[in-house]
Structure formats: structure tokens, C-alpha cells
Design a protein around this motif. Structure first.
Motif, mmCIF file in Angstrom:
data_model
loop_
_atom_site.group_PDB
_atom_site.id
_atom_site.type_symbol
_atom_site.label_atom_id
_atom_site.label_comp_id
_atom_site.label_asym_id
_atom_site.label_seq_id
_atom_site.Cartn_x
_atom_site.Cartn_y
_atom_site.Cartn_z
ATOM 1 N N GLN A 70 0.816 -1.211 0.000
ATOM 2 C CA GLN A 70 0.000 0.000 0.000
ATOM 3 C C GLN A 70 0.855 1.268 0.000
ATOM 4 O O GLN A 70 0.437 2.301 -0.537
ATOM 5 C CB GLN A 70 -0.938 -0.033 1.196
ATOM 6 N N MET A 71 2.033 1.201 0.587
ATOM 7 C CA MET A 71 2.906 2.359 0.565
ATOM 8 C C MET A 71 3.295 2.746 -0.865
ATOM 9 O O MET A 71 3.499 3.927 -1.170
ATOM 10 C CB MET A 71 4.166 2.088 1.398
ATOM 11 N N THR A 72 3.371 1.756 -1.758
ATOM 12 C CA THR A 72 3.763 2.049 -3.140
ATOM 13 C C THR A 72 2.781 2.993 -3.816
ATOM 14 O O THR A 72 3.140 3.711 -4.757
ATOM 15 C CB THR A 72 3.871 0.758 -3.977
ATOM 16 N N THR A 73 1.524 3.024 -3.339
ATOM 17 C CA THR A 73 0.503 3.893 -3.918
ATOM 18 C C THR A 73 0.714 5.349 -3.562
ATOM 19 O O THR A 73 0.401 6.247 -4.345
ATOM 20 C CB THR A 73 -0.897 3.462 -3.417
ATOM 21 N N MET A 74 1.225 5.597 -2.368
ATOM 22 C CA MET A 74 1.153 6.923 -1.774
ATOM 23 C C MET A 74 2.347 7.809 -2.128
ATOM 24 O O MET A 74 3.074 8.318 -1.270
ATOM 25 C CB MET A 74 0.980 6.807 -0.260
ATOM 26 N N GLY A 75 2.568 7.992 -3.425
ATOM 27 C CA GLY A 75 3.614 8.890 -3.889
ATOM 28 C C GLY A 75 4.971 8.245 -4.027
ATOM 29 O O GLY A 75 5.921 8.905 -4.441
ATOM 30 N N LEU A 76 5.077 6.944 -3.668
ATOM 31 C CA LEU A 76 6.362 6.256 -3.802
ATOM 32 C C LEU A 76 6.582 5.877 -5.270
ATOM 33 O O LEU A 76 7.346 6.533 -5.977
ATOM 34 C CB LEU A 76 6.406 5.039 -2.891
ATOM 35 N N TYR A 77 5.912 4.856 -5.748
ATOM 36 C CA TYR A 77 6.008 4.487 -7.160
ATOM 37 C C TYR A 77 4.774 4.926 -7.942
ATOM 38 O O TYR A 77 4.823 5.115 -9.155
ATOM 39 C CB TYR A 77 6.178 2.974 -7.329
ATOM 40 N N SER A 179 -7.848 5.979 -1.804
ATOM 41 C CA SER A 179 -7.483 4.709 -1.180
ATOM 42 C C SER A 179 -6.044 4.299 -1.465
ATOM 43 O O SER A 179 -5.546 4.462 -2.588
ATOM 44 C CB SER A 179 -8.424 3.600 -1.670
ATOM 45 N N THR A 180 -5.409 3.710 -0.457
ATOM 46 C CA THR A 180 -4.065 3.157 -0.644
ATOM 47 C C THR A 180 -4.078 1.973 -1.597
ATOM 48 O O THR A 180 -3.033 1.550 -2.078
ATOM 49 C CB THR A 180 -3.481 2.688 0.701
ATOM 50 N N ARG A 181 -5.263 1.438 -1.859
ATOM 51 C CA ARG A 181 -5.389 0.285 -2.747
ATOM 52 C C ARG A 181 -5.828 0.673 -4.166
ATOM 53 O O ARG A 181 -6.126 -0.198 -4.973
ATOM 54 C CB ARG A 181 -6.382 -0.722 -2.154
ATOM 55 N N MET A 182 -5.886 1.981 -4.456
ATOM 56 C CA MET A 182 -6.326 2.383 -5.780
ATOM 57 C C MET A 182 -5.350 3.371 -6.426
ATOM 58 O O MET A 182 -5.672 4.536 -6.660
ATOM 59 C CB MET A 182 -7.723 2.986 -5.747
ATOM 60 N N PRO A 183 -4.136 2.918 -6.748
ATOM 61 C CA PRO A 183 -3.216 3.786 -7.478
ATOM 62 C C PRO A 183 -3.618 3.867 -8.948
ATOM 63 O O PRO A 183 -4.307 2.983 -9.463
ATOM 64 C CB PRO A 183 -1.875 3.072 -7.322
ATOM 65 N N CYS A 184 -3.180 4.913 -9.608
ATOM 66 C CA CYS A 184 -3.414 5.026 -11.042
ATOM 67 C C CYS A 184 -2.287 4.313 -11.781
ATOM 68 O O CYS A 184 -1.097 4.584 -11.550
ATOM 69 C CB CYS A 184 -3.475 6.490 -11.463
ATOM 70 N N VAL A 185 -2.651 3.396 -12.656
ATOM 71 C CA VAL A 185 -1.689 2.639 -13.465
ATOM 72 C C VAL A 185 -2.067 2.808 -14.935
ATOM 73 O O VAL A 185 -3.196 3.196 -15.258
ATOM 74 C CB VAL A 185 -1.687 1.138 -13.082
ATOM 75 N N ASP A 194 6.125 -4.510 -12.169
ATOM 76 C CA ASP A 194 7.240 -3.580 -12.423
ATOM 77 C C ASP A 194 7.050 -2.258 -11.706
ATOM 78 O O ASP A 194 7.910 -1.377 -11.750
ATOM 79 C CB ASP A 194 7.426 -3.348 -13.924
ATOM 80 N N GLY A 195 5.895 -2.098 -11.020
ATOM 81 C CA GLY A 195 5.661 -0.886 -10.250
ATOM 82 C C GLY A 195 5.432 0.348 -11.087
ATOM 83 O O GLY A 195 5.552 1.477 -10.575
ATOM 84 N N MET A 196 5.071 0.195 -12.348
ATOM 85 C CA MET A 196 4.873 1.343 -13.232
ATOM 86 C C MET A 196 3.815 2.283 -12.663
ATOM 87 O O MET A 196 2.722 1.862 -12.301
ATOM 88 C CB MET A 196 4.450 0.861 -14.623
ATOM 89 N N GLY A 197 4.175 3.547 -12.581
ATOM 90 C CA GLY A 197 3.248 4.523 -12.032
ATOM 91 C C GLY A 197 3.702 5.937 -12.317
ATOM 92 O O GLY A 197 4.560 6.183 -13.177
ATOM 93 N N THR A 198 3.135 6.878 -11.555
ATOM 94 C CA THR A 198 3.449 8.297 -11.716
ATOM 95 C C THR A 198 4.197 8.838 -10.509
ATOM 96 O O THR A 198 4.417 10.042 -10.401
ATOM 97 C CB THR A 198 2.142 9.095 -11.875
ATOM 98 N N GLY A 199 4.587 7.966 -9.565
ATOM 99 C CA GLY A 199 5.106 8.379 -8.268
ATOM 100 C C GLY A 199 6.472 9.042 -8.289
ATOM 101 O O GLY A 199 7.134 9.148 -9.326
ATOM 102 N N GLY A 200 6.885 9.459 -7.100
ATOM 103 C CA GLY A 200 8.124 10.222 -6.963
ATOM 104 C C GLY A 200 9.386 9.416 -7.136
ATOM 105 O O GLY A 200 10.479 9.987 -7.261
ATOM 106 N N TYR A 201 9.273 8.072 -7.189
ATOM 107 C CA TYR A 201 10.449 7.211 -7.322
ATOM 108 C C TYR A 201 10.174 6.111 -8.338
ATOM 109 O O TYR A 201 9.044 5.636 -8.478
ATOM 110 C CB TYR A 201 10.844 6.621 -5.966
ATOM 111 N N ILE A 202 11.195 5.728 -9.044
ATOM 112 C CA ILE A 202 11.098 4.690 -10.072
ATOM 113 C C ILE A 202 11.683 3.400 -9.501
ATOM 114 O O ILE A 202 12.830 3.365 -9.064
ATOM 115 C CB ILE A 202 11.859 5.104 -11.347
#
Length: 521
Positions: A70-77, A179-185, A194-202
Motif C-alpha cells: 500500500q505504501m507504493t501507492t502513496m507517492g512512492l512508485y 485509497s491506498t489500494r487504488m493507485p493510477c496505473v 514492475d511498479g509502473m506509475g506516476t510516483g516520486g520514485y522509479i
């Protein structure tokens, strides 16, 4: 010792605006300057030692269960569509504006047009719609499938705009998009690992339940977030190992320090303990579909068999309050705080055991250290309380690895925990309606489901408050879950770490420490 005392306040988003339509357009997040340091600065390699990881971790949002997932959603990845701030109120994230048509059955959302995924693709409405739909559909196993079930249709209304049509009115619907369970992909994603997202870290390296490593995204759309050059997350299930790693400088931040020694830890040179009043709810679900927990009197006997005040004093070391067998923390709007607090009562244990006819039944409580800090100790103390009250109880210590897959929702009586959701409807819809995929206590009561749906659609504040009171009273009286305590959020970090006032809804600043915190200059 640094203790952040900034608790959450009641959200003010709705404020009776339904009849005229609801509109939100508020300042971008992160503009408040730190009160703890001279201000953020970029640089440094952050290392975190975290409890809560497992080899069953996945980056597929529909399979999220642990802290790292869930942390991966919150601006991480990745990022959710909306942000929940420290006061439990919504702020823009990928969505910059939103409003409801009169009656709150149709919601309109407008996205930013300057956000890129890590592969360079511009994020647009198709991605947002795909990300919501990933949790919808018959048989969907996502833990928020029940929360989005009332969505009737999602329509693209422009390259960066979409609308959501609901089956019934819902004043709280936008909160789901935080929600921590609803990241945009990216739309069409089939391999999420692969953690593809819009977050602050790749994401560069990842071994589930062991380690993850990422580097700062040079094109991150928030200029005032993602301060570190790189972030390494190491799974450390053992409390002593995490604390030692922090003391010796192997890591900069840990979650869930041992509360029994937290005050001593905070007195150490170079260490700060961050204590935030919040809604970390420790639950012990009893599967209502399995004997003996199908018997309401037996369930009541179990509820009266635990000394909640003793657990708060001994396990939480005062960092929390007694729970009352309904899952809504006091700060959440419509929390039923007038329900009398259930007390440890050996006489009532004996009374309900006799009434159930199950006096010789043995309660087997399945627990593991990784569920929360002090979980096994909680069970052992509870056993002492229950034994004194005439109830037979055994503590079954399970393996840490795979607990959420092999024990939770599998064993008849086990330990669990939930972080606060911002609305009563979300809390109940996610874990207590019959078809909720996270219905850990198998609480399936049609009349309860009906009232949840009616309360969600009720636009009269007083009527809605009464409905939510009745629902929480039902769980308190007859529900198949014991909630003995609600804990503060307690994290620990090097004193080189800077941060603004911390959110108390979830550990590590709403799971946004990687995005929000920084190394002091």
C-alpha cells in the motif's frame, strides 16, 4: 523525544452541500512549511526498516494486503487520484477538480494534464478509468471491490475528464479515490509487478518480502515532494532487529517500534519517536460461519473476557484507547461515541457461556508477531483474563511469513488490524457488508447490508447519523469481531529526518513518509 500530537479533526468536505451539488477546488498539497526544521531540501539515500512485509506481497493493487504494497501507492512508485491530508480531508492529487451533480449520484472529475508515467506516457482519463475498473466486476477479489460496487458506469468526457455514475447517492464517494489500494496505473496493464506509475520514485529492484529499491523520478509532477535521491525499503519482521538497525544507523526510519521501550528509545541521542493519535484499530475477527462463533451468546462471552484497560496500559503503554467492538474511531464523523464502553466482566462471561451451552468449548486464538507489535503478548494476556473468567482459551502462535494468506480469514479466530478509513460508509462497506472481499468475520446479515446502503444514500444529516449509530450498535452488541483497543500511530526515525505535522490515519504519515519527509540540511 519528539512526539507529534496533531490528531485528526472531523472532515468538512460535504457540509450539507448535496442538495445544490458539491464542488471542490482547493490548493495543491505540501505547501505548508515545516514547523520542525528550516525546510525541506533534496538529497540523500533513505533507508527504511519495515514490519509488515511478506513473500506474498504483490504490486497488483487488487491483491494489496501489507504495508509495503500500500505504501507504493502513496507517492512512492504510484499515486492515488486524490490525497487525504493530515486532517482527513481531500486534496488534489492526479485529479485537480471534482464536483457532484445535485443529488450526488453523478460525480465529475478533471485530471491534471501534466503528469507522466515512468515510461513517458502522459496520464489521462483512460488510465484513471482503467485503474478504478480494476477493482470492479463480478468475482473481483480486491479488498475494495465492495466499496466500488455501487459504481454503475464510468464514462470518459474528455481526454483528461471523466464522470462516475452511481446506483445510489453517495456524498462520500470521492474519498474512495484516495485509497491506498487504488493507485493510477497505465490503461491495459496486465503485469503490475514492475511498479509502473506516476510516483516520486522509479522502482529499480524488488524482492517481495525482502527488499525494494527506487530512485527519484526526475519528472515528478510535485516540485515540493520526493526529496530523497533514492529509497531502499528492507523488510524486518523482528522488533529488536528493526530497533537495532535504527540505533546503529543502518536504517533511517522504522515503523512499529516496541511500545514497551518507545519512551526509552526516544531519549536516545539521535533518535526521535513520532507519536500521533489516530485510528489504528486492532481487531480479532470470529468467523460467524464456524462453530462456536455462530452462537451469539458465545461471541458475547468472548467479548466480555478481555480486560481492555489492562491491554492499553500493558501492550500500548498508554499509546491508545480501549476499543468498543465497533470499528469507527472517535474522530470519524458519525462515530457512535455514546455507546457505553464494554468492560471486562467475568460474571457476564459465565452467564453467556452457560446460555450458549458451550461451557467446555476451547477458544483457539491464532496470532503472529508480524500482525502488530505486541500481538502475541496481547493474546497471552487475554488468555489470563479469559481463564480467570472461566473461559478456556489456547494461544496458537503462527508463522510470520504468509500469515495474511494462510491464517487471516482462514482460521476461525485470529488477529488482524485496520487503519482508519475517512468515512463510516467506507469502513463498513469494506469489511462488514455480506459481499465485502475483506469481510474477515464473515458477518453476513441482510438487514445490516440494507441499512448500510440506505445510510449511504440518506441526505439528511440527522437521519444519517441515527442510521450509522444503529449499525455500530449492532456490531457492538451482536457482531462477530472483538476490538479491544485502538492505538496511536507510533514510528521512529533518526533525528536527521524532517517532516511537517504527521497524519494519524495510517502509519508513517499516512504511508507517505517516502514522499513527504526529507533529510535536514
Amino acid at each position: 523525544m519528539t512526539e507529534n500530537k496533531n490528531g485528526m479533526t472531523r472532515r468538512t468536505f460535504v457540509k450539507g452541500a448535496l442538495a445544490a451539488g458539491v464542488t471542490a477546488a482547493v490548493p495543491a498539497p505540501g505547501l505548508l512549511k515545516s514547523v520542525f526544521a528550516s525546510g525541506p531540501s533534496k538529497g540523500g539515500a533513505l533507508k527504511l526498516g519495515l514490519a509488515g512485509g511478506s513473500t506474498t506481497d504483490s504490486l497488483d493493487p487488487s491483491n494489496f494486503s501489507g504495508v509495503f504494497d500500500q505504501m507504493t501507492t502513496m507517492g512512492l512508485y504510484r499515486n492515488p487520484l486524490l490525497e487525504l491530508d493530515k486532517n482527513g480531508e481531500l486534496q488534489p492529487e492526479l485529479v485537480k477538480e471534482w464536483h457532484a451533480e445535485p443529488g450526488a449520484k453523478v460525480w465529475h472529475f478533471k485530471l491534471r494534464n501534466d503528469v507522466e508515467f515512468h515510461n513517458g506516457k502522459t496520464m489521462d482519463a483512460e488510465d484513471a478509468i482503467f485503474s478504478i475498473n480494476h477493482h470492479r466486476g463480478e468475482g473481483n477479489k480486491s479488498q475494495i471491490a465492495a466499496v466500488v460496487k455501487p459504481v454503475k458506469e464510468i464514462l470518459k468526457t474528455g481526454k483528461f475528464e471523466f464522470k462516475v455514475i452511481l446506483e445510489d447517492p453517495n456524498a462520500d464517494f470521492p474519498y474512495i479515490l484516495s485509497s491506498t489500494r487504488m493507485p493510477c496505473v497505465p490503461a491495459g496493464t496486465t503485469d503490475f509487478e514492475d511498479g509502473m506509475g506516476t510516483g516520486g520514485y522509479i522502482l529499480k529492484e524488488w524482492e517481495p518480502g525482502v527488499r525494494a529499491f527506487g530512485e527519484r523520478n526526475p519528472n515528478y509532477f510535485k516540485a515540493d515532494r520526493a526529496w530523497f535521491d533514492s529509497i531502499e525499503i528492507i523488510t524486518m519482521a523482528d522488533d529488536t532487529a528493526r530497533t537495532t538497525a535504527l540505533k546503529t544507523g543502518q536504517v533511517d526510519i522504522i515503523n512499529r517500534p516496541d511500545r514497551k521501550t518507545a519512551r526509552l528509545l526516544g531519549r536516545m541521542k539521535g533518535i526521535q519517536v513520532i507519536n500521533t493519535p489516530g485510528g489504528l484499530t486492532y481487531t480479532f475477527p470470529m468467523r460467524k460461519d464456524v462453530k462456536p462463533y455462530d452462537n451469539p451468546d458465545f461471541r458475547k462471552a468472548v467479548k466480555y473476557s478481555v480486560d481492555r484497560e489492562a491491554l492499553v496500559k500493558t501492550i500500548l503503554q498508554g499509546y491508545g484507547v480501549p476499543g468498543n467492538d465497533y470499528p469507527v474511531p472517535a474522530y470519524v464523523k458519525y462515530a457512535a461515541t455514546s455507546i457505553p464502553q464494554r468492560q471486562y466482566d467475568p460474571d457476564k462471561v459465565k452467564f453467556h457461556l452457560k446460555k450458549s451451552g458451550l461451557q467446555d468449548e476451547v477458544v483457539r486464538l491464532h496470532v503472529a508477531d508480524m500482525v502488530y507489535n505486541g500481538c502475541v503478548d496481547t493474546a497471552q494476556l487475554w488468555k489470563e483474563h479469559a481463564t480467570k473468567a472461566g473461559m478456556k482459551m489456547e494461544v496458537v502462535k503462527e508463522a510470520n511469513d504468509g500469515y495474511w494468506a494462510k491464517v487471516w480469514r482462514v482460521k476461525p479466530f485470529c488477529a488482524s488490524f485496520w487503519y482508519a478509513r475517512p468515512t463510516v460508509d467506507w469502513i463498513l462497506s469494506m469489511t462488514y457488508v455480506s459481499d465485502a472481499s475483506a469481510n474477515e468475520s464473515v458477518w453476513k446479515v441482510p438487514a445490516f447490508d440494507k441499512l448500510v446502503k440506505e445510510a449511504r444514500a440518506e441526505l439528511n444529516t440527522d437521519k444519517r447519523r441515527q442510521m450509522y449509530y444503529e449499525l455500530q450498535k449492532t456490531l457492538h452488541d451482536d457482531g462477530s469481531v472483538v476490538i479491544p483497543m485502538i492505538a496511536n500511530i507510533v514510528d521512529a526515525a533518526s533525528d536527521k529526518i524532517g517532516y511537517n505535522p504527521v497524519a494519524g490515519n495510517v502509519e508513517l504519515d499516512g504511508l507517505r513518509a517516502c514522499e513527504r519527509w526529507w533529510f535536514k540540511a
